[in-house]
Design an enzyme around this catalytic site. Sequence first.
Site, PDB file in Angstrom:
ATOM      1  CG  ASP A  11      -1.910  -1.087   1.271  1.00 49.07           C
ATOM      2  OD1 ASP A  11      -2.297  -1.553   0.189  1.00 49.07           O
ATOM      3  OD2 ASP A  11      -2.321  -1.495   2.368  1.00 49.07           O
ATOM      4  CG  ASP A 130     -11.785  -2.140  -0.847  1.00 49.09           C
ATOM      5  OD1 ASP A 130     -11.066  -3.151  -1.001  1.00 49.09           O
ATOM      6  OD2 ASP A 130     -11.430  -1.001  -1.195  1.00 49.09           O
TER       7      ASP A 130
END
Length: 250
Positions: A11, A130
């Site tokens: 990330d 998500d």
Amino acid sequence: MTPIRIIPCLDVKDGRVVKGVEFMNLRDAGDIIECAKAYQAAGADELVLLDIAATLEGRKTFLETVKRVVQAIDIPLAVGGGIGSAEDFAALIDAGVSKVGINSAALKNPALIDKVVAKFGGASVVVAIDAKRNGDNWGVVTHGGTRFSDIDAIAWAKEVAARGAGEILLTSFDCDGVKNGYDLPLTRAVAEASGIPVIASGGAGCLEHFYEAVVEGKASAVLAASLFHFGELTVGQVKDYLRSKGVAVN
């Protein structure tokens, strides 16, 4: 049986690898290129690079950084974050990326999936979902977990597969960074509903969690970040453990 893939996730925010809990409270985890090289050396099957702030900040993904990572490693690289059009998708493929992940843009315009599948093939198209539990179901969250939609995650997974996407990167918002294990009911429901490979993401805390994601969650790949970034487990340890439990890995 197709070997299960072990995928570290980088990330990235402000040019550095970071990791948080439930998409918040980010900690620095190192240099992007050095992390990528280290994971290839450690035996990672693939690498996922996510520009976690691109969509939230309304900008395109970090193409020059992506090019540097492609040059530094030989294993497949998937990139996500800020991909809003087929042109953005094409730029990453042209840069040498193996797969491109789309999330918010696909939700806004599902026909984008059709378009990139037709042009680049389903194998290069990863749709990131998500999901956050909403009662007995799961809803889709977007923009780095900051926006909650009324879209059902399981129904969306089925549509994604029907439109030709080759894979789903499934992250549990509730489990992200908590290390209590992957969301097994969610992972299994998405895998069964979609019929395409699912990368389980969010919640790995120990070796057993990887095994559970594969056996109970029916994941085709397992992704982790903080466990690997901060040296709690190595890719090799995960592979050795899965082999010892009879799971095929590379």
